[in-house]
Design a protein around this motif. Structure first.
Motif, PDB file in Angstrom:
ATOM      1  N   ALA A  33       0.839  -1.203   0.000  1.00  0.00           N
ATOM      2  CA  ALA A  33       0.000   0.000   0.000  1.00  0.00           C
ATOM      3  C   ALA A  33       0.874   1.253   0.000  1.00  0.00           C
ATOM      4  O   ALA A  33       0.571   2.226  -0.703  1.00  0.00           O
ATOM      5  CB  ALA A  33      -0.922  -0.007   1.213  1.00  0.00           C
ATOM      6  N   TYR A  34       1.943   1.245   0.762  1.00  0.00           N
ATOM      7  CA  TYR A  34       2.897   2.360   0.819  1.00  0.00           C
ATOM      8  C   TYR A  34       3.470   2.636  -0.574  1.00  0.00           C
ATOM      9  O   TYR A  34       3.500   3.779  -1.034  1.00  0.00           O
ATOM     10  CB  TYR A  34       3.998   1.992   1.815  1.00  0.00           C
ATOM     11  N   GLU A  43      -3.355   6.059  -8.991  1.00  0.00           N
ATOM     12  CA  GLU A  43      -4.434   6.967  -8.615  1.00  0.00           C
ATOM     13  C   GLU A  43      -4.728   6.906  -7.117  1.00  0.00           C
ATOM     14  O   GLU A  43      -5.508   7.701  -6.611  1.00  0.00           O
ATOM     15  CB  GLU A  43      -5.684   6.651  -9.434  1.00  0.00           C
ATOM     16  N   VAL A  44      -4.100   5.973  -6.425  1.00  0.00           N
ATOM     17  CA  VAL A  44      -4.280   5.849  -4.979  1.00  0.00           C
ATOM     18  C   VAL A  44      -3.472   6.946  -4.299  1.00  0.00           C
ATOM     19  O   VAL A  44      -2.263   7.036  -4.455  1.00  0.00           O
ATOM     20  CB  VAL A  44      -3.838   4.453  -4.481  1.00  0.00           C
ATOM     21  N   ASN A  45      -4.180   7.819  -3.555  1.00  0.00           N
ATOM     22  CA  ASN A  45      -3.536   8.942  -2.862  1.00  0.00           C
ATOM     23  C   ASN A  45      -3.361   8.703  -1.376  1.00  0.00           C
ATOM     24  O   ASN A  45      -2.659   9.470  -0.718  1.00  0.00           O
ATOM     25  CB  ASN A  45      -4.374  10.217  -3.037  1.00  0.00           C
ATOM     26  N   TRP A  46      -4.012   7.694  -0.843  1.00  0.00           N
ATOM     27  CA  TRP A  46      -3.924   7.444   0.596  1.00  0.00           C
ATOM     28  C   TRP A  46      -4.172   5.973   0.902  1.00  0.00           C
ATOM     29  O   TRP A  46      -4.776   5.254   0.119  1.00  0.00           O
ATOM     30  CB  TRP A  46      -4.915   8.313   1.368  1.00  0.00           C
ATOM     31  N   ALA A  59      -6.571  -1.300   5.805  1.00  0.00           N
ATOM     32  CA  ALA A  59      -8.025  -1.259   5.954  1.00  0.00           C
ATOM     33  C   ALA A  59      -8.691  -0.676   4.719  1.00  0.00           C
ATOM     34  O   ALA A  59      -9.789  -1.077   4.351  1.00  0.00           O
ATOM     35  CB  ALA A  59      -8.408  -0.431   7.182  1.00  0.00           C
ATOM     36  N   ALA A  60      -8.030   0.300   4.077  1.00  0.00           N
ATOM     37  CA  ALA A  60      -8.618   0.946   2.903  1.00  0.00           C
ATOM     38  C   ALA A  60      -7.549   1.725   2.158  1.00  0.00           C
ATOM     39  O   ALA A  60      -6.540   2.133   2.742  1.00  0.00           O
ATOM     40  CB  ALA A  60      -9.746   1.884   3.316  1.00  0.00           C
ATOM     41  N   LYS A  61      -7.806   1.929   0.862  1.00  0.00           N
ATOM     42  CA  LYS A  61      -6.966   2.774   0.004  1.00  0.00           C
ATOM     43  C   LYS A  61      -7.918   3.546  -0.889  1.00  0.00           C
ATOM     44  O   LYS A  61      -9.014   3.080  -1.164  1.00  0.00           O
ATOM     45  CB  LYS A  61      -6.035   1.939  -0.876  1.00  0.00           C
ATOM     46  N   GLY A  62      -7.477   4.721  -1.356  1.00  0.00           N
ATOM     47  CA  GLY A  62      -8.373   5.446  -2.230  1.00  0.00           C
ATOM     48  C   GLY A  62      -7.817   6.730  -2.780  1.00  0.00           C
ATOM     49  O   GLY A  62      -6.636   7.038  -2.617  1.00  0.00           O
ATOM     50  N   TYR A  81      -1.256   7.001   5.501  1.00  0.00           N
ATOM     51  CA  TYR A  81      -0.189   7.547   4.672  1.00  0.00           C
ATOM     52  C   TYR A  81      -0.856   8.254   3.497  1.00  0.00           C
ATOM     53  O   TYR A  81      -1.705   7.662   2.830  1.00  0.00           O
ATOM     54  CB  TYR A  81       0.721   6.423   4.189  1.00  0.00           C
ATOM     55  N   ILE A  82      -0.507   9.526   3.288  1.00  0.00           N
ATOM     56  CA  ILE A  82      -1.221  10.352   2.307  1.00  0.00           C
ATOM     57  C   ILE A  82      -0.240  11.043   1.374  1.00  0.00           C
ATOM     58  O   ILE A  82       0.786  11.564   1.818  1.00  0.00           O
ATOM     59  CB  ILE A  82      -2.045  11.449   3.015  1.00  0.00           C
ATOM     60  N   ARG A  83      -0.593  11.099   0.085  1.00  0.00           N
ATOM     61  CA  ARG A  83       0.160  11.880  -0.910  1.00  0.00           C
ATOM     62  C   ARG A  83      -0.669  13.105  -1.275  1.00  0.00           C
ATOM     63  O   ARG A  83      -1.833  12.989  -1.646  1.00  0.00           O
ATOM     64  CB  ARG A  83       0.409  11.047  -2.169  1.00  0.00           C
ATOM     65  N   LEU A  84      -0.041  14.289  -1.166  1.00  0.00           N
ATOM     66  CA  LEU A  84      -0.697  15.535  -1.569  1.00  0.00           C
ATOM     67  C   LEU A  84       0.230  16.297  -2.514  1.00  0.00           C
ATOM     68  O   LEU A  84       1.453  16.219  -2.392  1.00  0.00           O
ATOM     69  CB  LEU A  84      -1.003  16.417  -0.355  1.00  0.00           C
TER      70      LEU A  84
END
Length: 163
Positions: A33-34, A43-46, A59-62, A81-84
């Motif tokens: 996931a990381y 397209e997964v940002n978090w 638990a989730a990705k999106g 963990y979030i990408r902005l």
């Protein structure tokens, strides 16, 4: 899989009790996931990682921040963990944020375990510009996250043209 043993001494009914709790980390799941969040082509940002019993798992990705916010409850513990996107009109770049979520309804013992468990999670989620510990749903604010990333980035040059 990675396991940590934590011993807590608890005074219960006047007697001394020793409680053993083991936290396991789904290292492969977290690592995958990381990598997905870090990949600019994804397209997964978090990704959100929660406890399932004594195991921390994906638990989730999106993509949507609203979907991200929906992952947290007042009685839950989690990591995220979030990408902005940050930067100015001349240069856009991805920055990463690590969130430790400890809801207001989490017991003191479980709150205390978070610091030990976070050290294990950070072995996998190693690259981030900002780390935040949050406890209230009102703190889940994408613009506040972005401002923290901008502050951590140092110089913020632009063309001087303001909107």
């Amino acid at each position: 899989m990675y396991t940590v043993l934590i011993w807590c001494v608890v005074l219960s009914g006047g007697e001394l009790a020793v409680v053993m709790s083991m936290t396991q980390i789904d290292r492969d799941g977290l690592r995958d996931a990381y990598s997905e969040v870090r990949d600019d082509k994804s397209e997964v940002n978090w990704a959100v990682f929660k406890y399932e019993g004594s195991q921390v798992m994906v638990a989730a990705k999106g993509e949507s921040f609203d979907d991200f916010k929906a992952q947290f409850g007042e009685d839950e513990r989690a990591f995220a963990y979030i990408r902005l996107q940050t930067g100015d009109e001349m240069s856009k770049r991805s920055k990463f944020l690590l969130v430790t979520w400890v809801g207001l309804g989490v017991s003191p013992i479980k709150k205390a375990k978070m610091s030990t468990d976070k050290a294990l999670v950070k072995e996998i989620l190693a690259n981030f510009a900002v780390e935040l510990t949050l406890e209230s749903l009102s703190e889940l604010d994408v613009e506040a996250f972005r401002q923290e990333l901008i502050k951590a980035g140092g110089a913020n040059y632009g063309t001087g043209i303001r909107e």
